[in-house]
Design a protein around this motif. Structure first.
Motif, PDB file in Angstrom:
ATOM      1  N   UNK A   1       1.679 -18.960 -21.760  1.00  0.00           N
ATOM      2  CA  UNK A   1       0.917 -17.882 -21.154  1.00  0.00           C
ATOM      3  C   UNK A   1      -0.421 -18.424 -20.664  1.00  0.00           C
ATOM      4  N   UNK A   2      -0.760 -18.056 -19.456  1.00  0.00           N
ATOM      5  CA  UNK A   2      -2.041 -18.480 -18.902  1.00  0.00           C
ATOM      6  C   UNK A   2      -3.143 -17.538 -19.369  1.00  0.00           C
ATOM      7  N   UNK A   3      -4.312 -18.127 -19.637  1.00  0.00           N
ATOM      8  CA  UNK A   3      -5.473 -17.349 -20.065  1.00  0.00           C
ATOM      9  C   UNK A   3      -6.705 -17.811 -19.306  1.00  0.00           C
ATOM     10  N   UNK A   4      -7.710 -16.917 -19.272  1.00  0.00           N
ATOM     11  CA  UNK A   4      -8.963 -17.203 -18.595  1.00  0.00           C
ATOM     12  C   UNK A   4     -10.079 -16.488 -19.350  1.00  0.00           C
ATOM     13  N   UNK A   5     -11.264 -17.066 -19.348  1.00  0.00           N
ATOM     14  CA  UNK A   5     -12.394 -16.397 -19.998  1.00  0.00           C
ATOM     15  C   UNK A   5     -12.894 -15.259 -19.108  1.00  0.00           C
ATOM     16  N   UNK A   6     -13.561 -14.274 -19.696  1.00  0.00           N
ATOM     17  CA  UNK A   6     -14.134 -13.210 -18.881  1.00  0.00           C
ATOM     18  C   UNK A   6     -15.084 -13.751 -17.799  1.00  0.00           C
ATOM     19  N   UNK A   7     -15.898 -14.734 -18.145  1.00  0.00           N
ATOM     20  CA  UNK A   7     -16.848 -15.298 -17.171  1.00  0.00           C
ATOM     21  C   UNK A   7     -16.109 -15.908 -15.996  1.00  0.00           C
ATOM     22  N   UNK A   8     -15.052 -16.669 -16.272  1.00  0.00           N
ATOM     23  CA  UNK A   8     -14.287 -17.288 -15.188  1.00  0.00           C
ATOM     24  C   UNK A   8     -13.528 -16.249 -14.371  1.00  0.00           C
TER      25      UNK A   8
ATOM     26  N   UNK B   1       1.052  -7.770 -22.262  1.00  0.00           N
ATOM     27  CA  UNK B   1       1.286  -7.395 -20.873  1.00  0.00           C
ATOM     28  C   UNK B   1       1.436  -8.629 -19.986  1.00  0.00           C
ATOM     29  N   UNK B   2       0.626  -9.647 -20.239  1.00  0.00           N
ATOM     30  CA  UNK B   2       0.695 -10.877 -19.454  1.00  0.00           C
ATOM     31  C   UNK B   2       2.057 -11.530 -19.623  1.00  0.00           C
ATOM     32  N   UNK B   3       2.550 -11.601 -20.848  1.00  0.00           N
ATOM     33  CA  UNK B   3       3.866 -12.196 -21.090  1.00  0.00           C
ATOM     34  C   UNK B   3       4.962 -11.387 -20.406  1.00  0.00           C
ATOM     35  N   UNK B   4       4.890 -10.069 -20.483  1.00  0.00           N
ATOM     36  CA  UNK B   4       5.880  -9.216 -19.827  1.00  0.00           C
ATOM     37  C   UNK B   4       5.841  -9.416 -18.312  1.00  0.00           C
ATOM     38  N   UNK B   5       4.637  -9.373 -17.740  1.00  0.00           N
ATOM     39  CA  UNK B   5       4.514  -9.521 -16.289  1.00  0.00           C
ATOM     40  C   UNK B   5       5.011 -10.877 -15.814  1.00  0.00           C
ATOM     41  N   UNK B   6       4.689 -11.921 -16.564  1.00  0.00           N
ATOM     42  CA  UNK B   6       5.154 -13.260 -16.199  1.00  0.00           C
ATOM     43  C   UNK B   6       6.686 -13.310 -16.188  1.00  0.00           C
TER      44      UNK B   6
END
Length: 102
Positions: free
Chosen positions: A1-8, A68-73
C-alpha cells in the motif's frame, strides 16, 4: 500500500483527496476541497472515485483510510493513504475548516 505524509499530500498540486470519515466527523473538521464518501458507503459509491488520476485517502487517524486505500487499489485505482489522517494534517499546521456544516 502506498502512503504519503499530510505535508507531502498538501504539496501535490490539484490533489484529489477522498475523505472516508463519517458526516459528524466532517462537521468537526474538514478539508474544504476534499471529496467525501464515508468508508461504509465506498463499495456502493466506488464509481464516483476517479481512475484516471491518483486519489489521496484521508480519515481521522489513518486506519480507515488504509482500508479504503487497499480496497481502491484492488479496484484498479491509484490510491495513496495519507498517514495519520486529519489529526496529523492539523498537527502539521496545514489548513482545515472547523465547525459548521460540511
Amino acid at each position: 500500500m502506498k502512503s504519503i505524509s499530510p505535508t507531502d499530500a498538501h504539496a501535490v498540486a490539484d490533489a484529489w483527496i477522498l475523505d472516508v470519515r463519517e458526516d459528524g466527523e466532517l462537521a468537526q473538521a474538514r478539508l474544504d476541497d476534499a471529496h467525501h464518501i464515508p468508508l461504509g458507503d465506498l463499495v456502493a459509491r466506488v464509481e464516483e472515485v476517479p481512475r484516471d488520476r491518483t486519489v489521496y485517502v484521508l480519515c481521522h487517524a489513518g486506519g480507515r483510510s488504509a482500508q479504503a486505500t487497499q480496497y481502491l487499489a484492488a479496484q484498479g485505482v491509484d490510491a495513496v493513504n495519507i498517514t495519520g489522517g486529519i489529526t496529523e494534517w492539523y498537527r502539521a499546521g496545514l489548513p482545515i475548516t472547523t465547525g459548521g456544516a460540511a
